[in-house]
Design a protein around this motif. Structure first.
Motif, mmCIF file in Angstrom:
data_model
loop_
_atom_site.group_PDB
_atom_site.id
_atom_site.type_symbol
_atom_site.label_atom_id
_atom_site.label_comp_id
_atom_site.label_asym_id
_atom_site.label_seq_id
_atom_site.Cartn_x
_atom_site.Cartn_y
_atom_site.Cartn_z
ATOM 1 N N CYS A 113 34.605 61.670 71.091
ATOM 2 C CA CYS A 113 34.112 61.230 72.387
ATOM 3 C C CYS A 113 35.250 61.267 73.411
ATOM 4 C CB CYS A 113 33.554 59.806 72.318
ATOM 5 S SG CYS A 113 32.129 59.622 71.210
ATOM 6 N N CYS A 133 29.962 61.810 72.555
ATOM 7 C CA CYS A 133 29.372 61.125 73.707
ATOM 8 C C CYS A 133 30.482 60.849 74.722
ATOM 9 C CB CYS A 133 28.709 59.817 73.288
ATOM 10 S SG CYS A 133 27.234 60.047 72.269
ATOM 11 N N ASN A 134 30.380 61.426 75.892
ATOM 12 C CA ASN A 134 31.401 61.270 76.918
ATOM 13 C C ASN A 134 30.942 60.292 77.992
ATOM 14 O OD1 ASN A 134 32.887 63.268 75.562
ATOM 15 N ND2 ASN A 134 31.854 64.888 76.698
ATOM 16 N N ASP A 162 25.805 61.695 77.400
ATOM 17 C CA ASP A 162 26.897 61.388 78.319
ATOM 18 C C ASP A 162 26.475 60.323 79.322
ATOM 19 O OD1 ASP A 162 28.309 63.393 77.057
ATOM 20 O OD2 ASP A 162 27.798 64.922 78.557
ATOM 21 N N CYS A 205 39.135 60.506 69.975
ATOM 22 C CA CYS A 205 38.517 60.107 71.246
ATOM 23 C C CYS A 205 39.604 60.047 72.319
ATOM 24 C CB CYS A 205 37.826 58.750 71.118
ATOM 25 S SG CYS A 205 36.386 58.774 70.026
ATOM 26 N N ALA A 211 33.312 55.757 66.736
ATOM 27 C CA ALA A 211 33.145 56.797 67.750
ATOM 28 C C ALA A 211 33.988 57.997 67.347
ATOM 29 C CB ALA A 211 33.557 56.292 69.128
#
Length: 255
Positions: free
Chosen positions: A163, A138-139, A116, A188, A160
């Motif tokens: 996310c 993944c933030n 993150d 996302c 991605a």
């Protein structure tokens, strides 16, 4: 005037606590330098830089920045730690586009999961036969001011998945290959894509799939080789102030 006994008893511990907080705040944000002529045994200073992305991946902590001097870098951005919202981990080219990320055999320049608040700023991505970015869960990932070219034969070169709050800001994307999609965001939410340009790929330069609350603003879609964008089963997408030009109306889906 005398300090009351009650306050004097706590004055020194309070001063030490304040000093400790200040020292901790300043210590948690460091800047390290990298150069293709560096050495990972160095301390990472401007005069004694590190050499490899792997060294930066291992040593960076929340708030730290890895500053890349001009040159070509193999390896993959995959930090061992996450940043935080107010103290991201940053990888930055000192001079925009002059630090070139080429990845490694079978692995793109950026590949990570469950990390993150990572920022990637100012690079040129030129991996040849590999993709550019492959991230999952993944933030708070931000990719800014990057020039991405020559994405090779991989069907998805920036991918991605799952996310949140991913940001693509002021980037150029040119796969320079007729096959496949280019930038593909899958599930996302709260993505922001702003100030970017998309061109030179055969199928879909920009694809949103099952994304909610996305903002697509002030981008240039210029893809005479195929469609310009594809949005699949996504909800609440704000699409504004974009320039869309010269798409190939393949399968009647140019927009």
């Amino acid at each position: 005037m005398h300090t009351p006994v009650f306050w004097s008893r706590f004055a020194r511990p309070l001063r030490l606590l304040i000093i400790g907080v200040v020292l901790m705040s300043s210590a948690k944000a460091a800047e390290y330098h990298l150069s293709p002529q560096g050495d990972d045994a160095n301390p990472g200073t401007p005069s004694a830089p590190w050499r490899t992305i792997e060294k930066a991946n291992k040593d960076l902590r929340p708030g730290d920045t890895a500053l890349f001097l001009p040159g070509e870098y193999s390896g993959t951005i995959c930090p061992a730690n996450s940043g935080s919202e107010d103290a991201p981990i940053t990888y930055r080219s000192r001079d925009r586009y002059n630090a070139v990320l080429v990845g490694s055999a079978g692995i793109p320049p950026v590949k990570m999961s469950d990390r993150d608040h990572i920022a990637i700023d100012g690079f040129r991505f030129d991996p040849g036969t590999e993709g550019w970015v492959d991230v999952e869960r993944c933030n708070g990932l931000e990719i800014r001011n990057c020039d991405m070219v020559n994405g090779g034969t991989h069907y998805l070169v920036l991918h991605a998945v799952d996310c949140e709050s991913i940001r693509l800001i002021d980037c150029q994307f040119r796969k320079n290959h007729f096959r496949g999609d280019m930038v593909h965001l899958d599930r996302c939410d709260r993505a922001v894509i702003e100030g970017c340009s998309f061109s030179h790929v055969g199928h879909g330069p920009f694809v949103l799939r099952s994304c909610n609350y996305a903002v697509v603003r002030s981008n240039l879609f210029h893809n005479p080789w195929g469609r310009n964008q594809v949005i699949w089963t996504s909800g609440r997408v704000l699409f504004e102030s974009n320039v869309v030009t010269e798409a190939l109306d393949s399968a009647y889906s140019a927009t």
